[in-house]
Scaffold this motif. Structure first.
Motif, PDB file in Angstrom:
ATOM      1  N   ALA A   1       0.865  -1.184   0.000  1.00 50.17           N
ATOM      2  CA  ALA A   1       0.000   0.000   0.000  1.00 50.17           C
ATOM      3  C   ALA A   1       0.897   1.228   0.000  1.00 50.17           C
ATOM      4  O   ALA A   1       1.917   1.253   0.686  1.00 50.17           O
ATOM      5  CB  ALA A   1      -0.918   0.004   1.219  1.00 50.17           C
ATOM      6  N   PRO A   2       0.554   2.270  -0.765  1.00 52.36           N
ATOM      7  CA  PRO A   2       1.448   3.422  -0.902  1.00 52.36           C
ATOM      8  C   PRO A   2       1.464   4.318   0.325  1.00 52.36           C
ATOM      9  O   PRO A   2       0.504   4.372   1.084  1.00 52.36           O
ATOM     10  CB  PRO A   2       0.868   4.164  -2.109  1.00 52.36           C
ATOM     11  CG  PRO A   2      -0.585   3.825  -2.078  1.00 52.36           C
ATOM     12  CD  PRO A   2      -0.661   2.410  -1.585  1.00 52.36           C
ATOM     13  N   GLY A   3       2.579   5.031   0.475  1.00 51.24           N
ATOM     14  CA  GLY A   3       2.681   6.039   1.503  1.00 51.24           C
ATOM     15  C   GLY A   3       2.166   7.371   0.990  1.00 51.24           C
ATOM     16  O   GLY A   3       1.709   7.501  -0.145  1.00 51.24           O
ATOM     17  N   PHE A   4       2.293   8.398   1.835  1.00 47.24           N
ATOM     18  CA  PHE A   4       1.759   9.722   1.511  1.00 47.24           C
ATOM     19  C   PHE A   4       2.407  10.303   0.258  1.00 47.24           C
ATOM     20  O   PHE A   4       1.735  10.803  -0.639  1.00 47.24           O
ATOM     21  CB  PHE A   4       1.974  10.661   2.705  1.00 47.24           C
ATOM     22  CG  PHE A   4       1.669  12.100   2.418  1.00 47.24           C
ATOM     23  CD1 PHE A   4       0.366  12.560   2.452  1.00 47.24           C
ATOM     24  CD2 PHE A   4       2.684  12.994   2.110  1.00 47.24           C
ATOM     25  CE1 PHE A   4       0.072  13.886   2.180  1.00 47.24           C
ATOM     26  CE2 PHE A   4       2.409  14.322   1.843  1.00 47.24           C
ATOM     27  CZ  PHE A   4       1.100  14.768   1.872  1.00 47.24           C
ATOM     28  N   VAL A   5       3.731  10.252   0.193  1.00 48.48           N
ATOM     29  CA  VAL A   5       4.452  10.930  -0.889  1.00 48.48           C
ATOM     30  C   VAL A   5       4.085  10.363  -2.250  1.00 48.48           C
ATOM     31  O   VAL A   5       3.742  11.097  -3.182  1.00 48.48           O
ATOM     32  CB  VAL A   5       5.974  10.854  -0.657  1.00 48.48           C
ATOM     33  CG1 VAL A   5       6.730  11.365  -1.888  1.00 48.48           C
ATOM     34  CG2 VAL A   5       6.367  11.688   0.560  1.00 48.48           C
ATOM     35  N   ASN A   6       4.141   9.048  -2.406  1.00 45.13           N
ATOM     36  CA  ASN A   6       3.800   8.456  -3.703  1.00 45.13           C
ATOM     37  C   ASN A   6       2.331   8.654  -4.059  1.00 45.13           C
ATOM     38  O   ASN A   6       1.982   8.725  -5.232  1.00 45.13           O
ATOM     39  CB  ASN A   6       4.166   6.979  -3.727  1.00 45.13           C
ATOM     40  CG  ASN A   6       5.589   6.739  -4.197  1.00 45.13           C
ATOM     41  OD1 ASN A   6       6.278   7.663  -4.631  1.00 45.13           O
ATOM     42  ND2 ASN A   6       6.041   5.507  -4.111  1.00 45.13           N
ATOM     43  N   SER A   7       1.465   8.749  -3.058  1.00 43.64           N
ATOM     44  CA  SER A   7       0.053   9.008  -3.333  1.00 43.64           C
ATOM     45  C   SER A   7      -0.122  10.375  -3.986  1.00 43.64           C
ATOM     46  O   SER A   7      -0.966  10.556  -4.874  1.00 43.64           O
ATOM     47  CB  SER A   7      -0.764   8.938  -2.036  1.00 43.64           C
ATOM     48  OG  SER A   7      -0.746   7.639  -1.506  1.00 43.64           O
ATOM     49  N   VAL A   8       0.691  11.348  -3.551  1.00 43.18           N
ATOM     50  CA  VAL A   8       0.629  12.690  -4.139  1.00 43.18           C
ATOM     51  C   VAL A   8       1.308  12.712  -5.504  1.00 43.18           C
ATOM     52  O   VAL A   8       0.772  13.251  -6.482  1.00 43.18           O
ATOM     53  CB  VAL A   8       1.280  13.733  -3.197  1.00 43.18           C
ATOM     54  CG1 VAL A   8       1.320  15.101  -3.858  1.00 43.18           C
ATOM     55  CG2 VAL A   8       0.524  13.801  -1.878  1.00 43.18           C
ATOM     56  N   LEU A   9       2.492  12.106  -5.584  1.00 50.91           N
ATOM     57  CA  LEU A   9       3.241  12.120  -6.851  1.00 50.91           C
ATOM     58  C   LEU A   9       2.493  11.382  -7.961  1.00 50.91           C
ATOM     59  O   LEU A   9       2.698  11.676  -9.149  1.00 50.91           O
ATOM     60  CB  LEU A   9       4.619  11.493  -6.654  1.00 50.91           C
ATOM     61  CG  LEU A   9       5.590  12.252  -5.736  1.00 50.91           C
ATOM     62  CD1 LEU A   9       6.910  11.505  -5.630  1.00 50.91           C
ATOM     63  CD2 LEU A   9       5.820  13.674  -6.237  1.00 50.91           C
ATOM     64  N   ALA A  10       1.629  10.450  -7.591  1.00 52.10           N
ATOM     65  CA  ALA A  10       0.864   9.701  -8.591  1.00 52.10           C
ATOM     66  C   ALA A  10      -0.021  10.613  -9.426  1.00 52.10           C
ATOM     67  O   ALA A  10      -0.374  10.276 -10.561  1.00 52.10           O
ATOM     68  CB  ALA A  10       0.006   8.641  -7.899  1.00 52.10           C
ATOM     69  N   LEU A  11      -0.374  11.788  -8.894  1.00 53.19           N
ATOM     70  CA  LEU A  11      -1.261  12.704  -9.601  1.00 53.19           C
ATOM     71  C   LEU A  11      -0.642  13.213 -10.896  1.00 53.19           C
ATOM     72  O   LEU A  11      -1.349  13.475 -11.862  1.00 53.19           O
ATOM     73  CB  LEU A  11      -1.627  13.893  -8.687  1.00 53.19           C
ATOM     74  CG  LEU A  11      -2.376  13.542  -7.398  1.00 53.19           C
ATOM     75  CD1 LEU A  11      -2.564  14.783  -6.546  1.00 53.19           C
ATOM     76  CD2 LEU A  11      -3.722  12.895  -7.726  1.00 53.19           C
ATOM     77  N   PHE A  12       0.703  13.357 -10.924  1.00 48.75           N
ATOM     78  CA  PHE A  12       1.314  13.851 -12.164  1.00 48.75           C
ATOM     79  C   PHE A  12       2.399  12.933 -12.713  1.00 48.75           C
ATOM     80  O   PHE A  12       3.142  13.313 -13.616  1.00 48.75           O
ATOM     81  CB  PHE A  12       1.853  15.281 -11.983  1.00 48.75           C
ATOM     82  CG  PHE A  12       2.828  15.478 -10.856  1.00 48.75           C
ATOM     83  CD1 PHE A  12       4.160  15.123 -10.998  1.00 48.75           C
ATOM     84  CD2 PHE A  12       2.409  16.029  -9.661  1.00 48.75           C
ATOM     85  CE1 PHE A  12       5.057  15.321  -9.966  1.00 48.75           C
ATOM     86  CE2 PHE A  12       3.299  16.237  -8.621  1.00 48.75           C
ATOM     87  CZ  PHE A  12       4.636  15.877  -8.772  1.00 48.75           C
ATOM     88  N   ALA A  13       2.514  11.731 -12.180  1.00 43.55           N
ATOM     89  CA  ALA A  13       3.470  10.764 -12.735  1.00 43.55           C
ATOM     90  C   ALA A  13       2.948  10.204 -14.060  1.00 43.55           C
ATOM     91  O   ALA A  13       1.748   9.991 -14.228  1.00 43.55           O
ATOM     92  CB  ALA A  13       3.695   9.630 -11.751  1.00 43.55           C
ATOM     93  N   HIS A  14       3.866   9.988 -15.008  1.00 41.25           N
ATOM     94  CA  HIS A  14       3.478   9.399 -16.287  1.00 41.25           C
ATOM     95  C   HIS A  14       3.158   7.914 -16.132  1.00 41.25           C
ATOM     96  O   HIS A  14       2.217   7.407 -16.747  1.00 41.25           O
ATOM     97  CB  HIS A  14       4.600   9.569 -17.324  1.00 41.25           C
ATOM     98  CG  HIS A  14       4.705  10.939 -17.892  1.00 41.25           C
ATOM     99  ND1 HIS A  14       5.128  12.019 -17.140  1.00 41.25           N
ATOM    100  CD2 HIS A  14       4.428  11.424 -19.134  1.00 41.25           C
ATOM    101  CE1 HIS A  14       5.118  13.101 -17.906  1.00 41.25           C
ATOM    102  NE2 HIS A  14       4.697  12.772 -19.110  1.00 41.25           N
TER     103      HIS A  14
END
Length: 457
Positions: free
Chosen positions: A202-215
């Protein structure tokens, strides 16, 4: 009709407008939190200045697009740190990219005097330190906490932007940890492609946010897809280091830890227990082993113990543990490939990479998830491995020397169970994870160059 250069410029400008909108929203959230921190009211304007500066830099760079590029000099920035689970996948991906294309160039960005700075330089790669956001890895992070340290965050963001402009990467790969956030955000501001890798179930906070603009989002397990935008996800497993994919023989590995191994014993009946206390140390695991190890070695002449205590607890353990010819005590394991190859059974915490390396090497294991690490990732990792490979899970609340001894003896005495656990572990792992991620990275960069999203050089 627009020229090719004008078309590319228009395409880049549209992308940048989207980035500016997303980052402006972040700036507004920051500004809202600053009502509680009057001395930092200058930060939103500083963020906006940084954004507009990067827009001007991007516009100037667009005029110099060249048509003579090839992808032989691929440049990749890796951003991640704080724990081995965020560092070693990046090293494994870099190894795979370098194997596929020796001309690739890499820059690792992380916190100074950290696990990533040590691991990356030891692996022979360039490392650029940036200011850490100073959040503890054993406590949860909130957006309010992130915004309550605005000066530090903005300074880190500026440092990251400078490194990116100097290195000029084609792509940034975020592998988790708080330090990856400013690096990936700076990449997005500078119109550099971002992909992330999530090693946990399960993802942590940072990757959950970065997922919004990750390709693209590379995940280790099928269940993780539900936590991200599905259209961005690629289920590929966790990349493991090249050395673990080319293991040495069990006898050679054991001789490394126990010189003369096999000369005076029946090696066919010998068992090696590997205890991993983590890079810093797990007090509960160490204490349970401290009350158990001597009795186990005395009662079983064919048992060998490799015990990594962790750096912070080594001196105390070393002063309490008695020397024994079948005991190898160390603060940190620099040769994990040999440790895995030598082991028959592993007792460990449930960090993401340790869990996946256990799967990849097909080792029966007993996992003791840490209750202190943020967001309960270790417990979820351990529970998933219990389902996938039948590993034994002991919570720290239930852990003592008696419980641990019963679990160890129960597995060692059941040869059929050990074989089954090993088979299930190997079946659950993907040994080609790093190759699949490398293939996607090459493909994304080529597509972006072809479409004009990033400059050819």
């Amino acid at each position: 009709m627009m020229s090719s250069s004008t078309s590319k410029m228009h395409h880049l400008d549209l992308q940048l407008q989207t980035t500016l909108m997303a980052t402006t929203t972040f700036s507004h959230l920051t500004q809202a939190s600053l009502c509680f921190f009057p001395p930092y009211n200058f930060v939103p304007s500083l963020l906006n200045s940084l954004l507009h500066y990067n827009r001007r830099s991007l516009q100037l760079s667009c005029s110099s697009l060249s048509s003579n590029d090839n992808d032989h000099n691929l440049r990749v920035v890796f951003a991640g740190g704080g724990t081995g689970s965020n560092v070693y996948p990046a090293v494994a991906i870099a190894e795979e990219l370098k194997t596929s294309n020796p001309a690739c160039e890499f820059l690792f960005v992380g916190s100074p005097n950290s696990i990533e700075s040590t691991a990356v330089t030891s692996a022979g790669y360039n490392f650029a330190p940036v200011l850490s956001l100073c959040f503890s890895p054993v406590s949860s992070i909130t957006l309010f906490q992130l915004c309550s340290s605005p000066c530090r965050f903005v300074k880190s963001l500026i440092q990251c932007s400078r490194h990116l402009r100097d290195f000029k990467p084609h792509i940034v790969v975020g592998t988790g940890g708080y330090v990856s956030f400013p690096v990936c955000l700076a990449a997005k501001i500078n119109n550099i492609m971002v992909v992330i890798h999530e090693p946990n179930s399960a993802p942590g906070f940072v990757n959950s946010v970065l997922a919004l603009f990750a390709h693209k989002i590379f995940v280790a397990f099928n269940s993780t897809v539900d936590s991200f935008p599905r259209n961005k996800c690629v289920v590929c497993g966790n990349p493991v280091r090249l050395s673990l994919r080319n293991p040495v023989s069990k006898a050679a590995a054991r001789s490394h830890f126990f010189p003369g191994y096999g000369e005076s014993s029946d090696s066919e009946k010998d068992k090696v227990l590997l205890v991993l206390g983590g890079s810093l140390g797990a007090n509960a695991v160490n204490i349970a082993m401290l009350n158990l190890y001597h009795q186990m070695l005395r009662q079983n002449n064919g048992l060998y113990l490799i015990w990594q205590t962790g750096v912070e607890t080594y001196d105390e353990m070393d002063s309490l543990v008695k020397n024994h010819p079948r005991l190898y005590l160390t603060p940190f394991m620099h040769c994990m490939d040999l440790a895995y190859a030598a082991a028959d059974l592993i007792v460990s915490r449930a960090g993401a990479m340790t869990c996946y390396e256990i799967l990849a090497t097909g080792k029966p294991s007993i996992l003791i998830p840490s209750p202190h690490l943020s967001e309960g990732n270790q417990f979820r990792n351990a529970s998933l491995l219990a389902d996938l490979a039948g590993v034994t899970v002991i919570t720290e609340e239930d852990l003592d020397s008696c419980t641990l001894a019963i679990a160890i003896e129960g597995i060692f005495r059941d040869k059929k169970k050990m074989e089954e656990m090993s088979e299930r572990a190997l079946k659950a792992a993907n040994p080609k994870a790093s190759a699949e991620i490398a293939k996607h990275i090459f493909s994304l960069v080529r597509q972006s160059i072809k479409s004009g999203e990033i400059a050819k050089e």
